[in-house]
Enzyme design. Structure first.
Site, short mmCIF file in Angstrom:
data_model
loop_
_atom_site.label_atom_id
_atom_site.label_comp_id
_atom_site.label_asym_id
_atom_site.label_seq_id
_atom_site.Cartn_x
_atom_site.Cartn_y
_atom_site.Cartn_z
N HIS A 144 44.77 30.19 13.13
CA HIS A 144 43.78 30.02 12.07
C HIS A 144 44.22 30.72 10.79
O HIS A 144 44.14 30.14 9.70
CB HIS A 144 42.44 30.60 12.56
CG HIS A 144 41.37 30.67 11.53
ND1 HIS A 144 40.37 29.72 11.43
CD2 HIS A 144 41.12 31.57 10.54
CE1 HIS A 144 39.57 30.03 10.42
NE2 HIS A 144 40.00 31.16 9.88
N GLU A 145 44.71 31.94 10.92
CA GLU A 145 45.14 32.68 9.73
C GLU A 145 46.39 32.06 9.11
O GLU A 145 46.51 31.99 7.87
CB GLU A 145 45.39 34.15 10.09
CG GLU A 145 44.18 34.89 10.65
CD GLU A 145 42.96 34.83 9.75
OE1 GLU A 145 43.12 34.64 8.53
OE2 GLU A 145 41.85 34.95 10.27
N HIS A 148 45.41 29.16 7.03
CA HIS A 148 44.94 29.58 5.70
C HIS A 148 46.12 29.71 4.73
O HIS A 148 46.06 29.24 3.59
CB HIS A 148 44.23 30.93 5.79
CG HIS A 148 42.77 30.84 6.09
ND1 HIS A 148 41.92 29.98 5.45
CD2 HIS A 148 41.99 31.54 6.97
CE1 HIS A 148 40.69 30.14 5.91
NE2 HIS A 148 40.71 31.08 6.84
N GLU A 221 37.18 27.34 5.88
CA GLU A 221 37.17 27.85 7.25
C GLU A 221 37.25 26.70 8.25
O GLU A 221 37.93 26.80 9.27
CB GLU A 221 35.93 28.69 7.50
CG GLU A 221 35.93 30.03 6.80
CD GLU A 221 37.13 30.87 7.17
OE1 GLU A 221 37.46 30.97 8.37
OE2 GLU A 221 37.76 31.43 6.25
#
Length: 290
Positions: A144-145, A148, A221
């Site tokens: 997930h990071e 980003h 997100e």
């Protein structure tokens, strides 16, 4: 290069929109006739609006390390550190970005990514996250990071913040000048009406601007969750990680990097929250959205 082009195009677009808005409202001739230099005001607004945002982005890695006390893993000393670094490297290679710095910090479950450049970012996880999740769940959070970073979310969020800051500064001062000249009838320079109106408008416009920035932050997100699912080959690990986060008290991140964390409980201030509800994120993954 893409980021520089995006920055220049954004600046041009802001100048164009503000110029057109003032003309459509019929304010340009009135304000100019009463001594307000719109060109100088626009330049001043953009300098403050974008300058502050860009500066914050450029020091974001240093600020994140300083404010959380994050320890960057230079040479892995334990099996867990070796696994963290290798997992981040695997995700980074698959996402097509440079290897980020990997860090651990003391705190309740959370994680974040920050940095001004895709090939020189920082990914950090808390000890609470490592201690409360399975490796597969941590793997999904790291994905997930990395998503980003690959999506350029830090830069895009900074540009949006710069745009709304510019609008807030510009229109609050235009409103202050109008009230001062029309209502208070100040003939020379500016009087109390200008300062009072500018301050009030800056607060009101700033609140509205915060809602816009928060909306985009929530949107990104969902994209990062979908990015994690793509990197992992399945949404299941990210769903499990989100469910785990929903059952624990997430760690509070410093305000400067709060939007870059893995979770943030919205509560009754949902319109100003940087993250959507965990239930909505799980539903989006289960429905194949993002």
């Amino acid at each position: 290069m893409k980021r520089i082009v995006l920055f220049l195009l954004t600046n041009f677009a802001v100048m164009l929109v503000l110029s057109i808005s003032v003309r459509v409202l019929g304010l340009d001739r009135f304000l100019t006739a009463n001594g307000l230099n719109l060109g100088m005001l626009l330049a001043f607004s953009m300098l403050l609006g974008f300058g502050g945002s860009i500066f914050s982005l450029l020091i974001s890695k240093w600020m994140a390390k300083f404010s959380t006390g994050a320890h960057v893993i230079e040479t892995p000393q334990t099996a867990d550190e070796q696994w963290l670094v290798s997992t981040v490297r695997r995700h980074a290679e698959k996402a097509g970005i440079g290897m980020p710095e990997v860090a651990i910090y003391e705190g309740e479950p959370n994680a974040f990514a920050t940095g001004a450049f895709r090939d020189s970012s920082l990914v950090a996880v808390s000890t609470g996250l490592l201690g409360s999740m399975t490796r597969e769940e941590v793997d999904a959070v790291l994905g997930h990071e990395i998503a980003h970073v690959a999506n350029g979310d830090m830069v895009t969020l900074t540009l949006i913040q710069g745009v709304v800051n510019t609008f807030v500064i510009f229109f609050s001062r235009v409103a202050g000048y109008l009230v001062d000249k029309v209502v208070f009838k100040t003939e020379r320079g500016v009087g109390p009406g200008y300062y009072i109106t500018s301050i009030v408008c800056e607060i009101v416009f700033g609140i509205l601007a915060s809602m816009i920035v928060a909306w985009f932050s929530r949107y990104r997100e969902f994209r990062a969750d979908a990015g994690s699912a793509a990197l992992m080959g399945s949404p299941r690990p990210m769903i499990a990680a989100l469910r785990r986060l929903g059952g624990v008290e997430s760690g509070e991140l410093p305000k400067a990097i709060k939007a870059f964390g893995i979770t943030d409980r919205p509560g009754w201030m949902a319109l100003f929250s940087s993250h959507p509800p965990i239930e909505a994120r799980i539903a989006a993954l289960e429905g194949g959205k993002g």
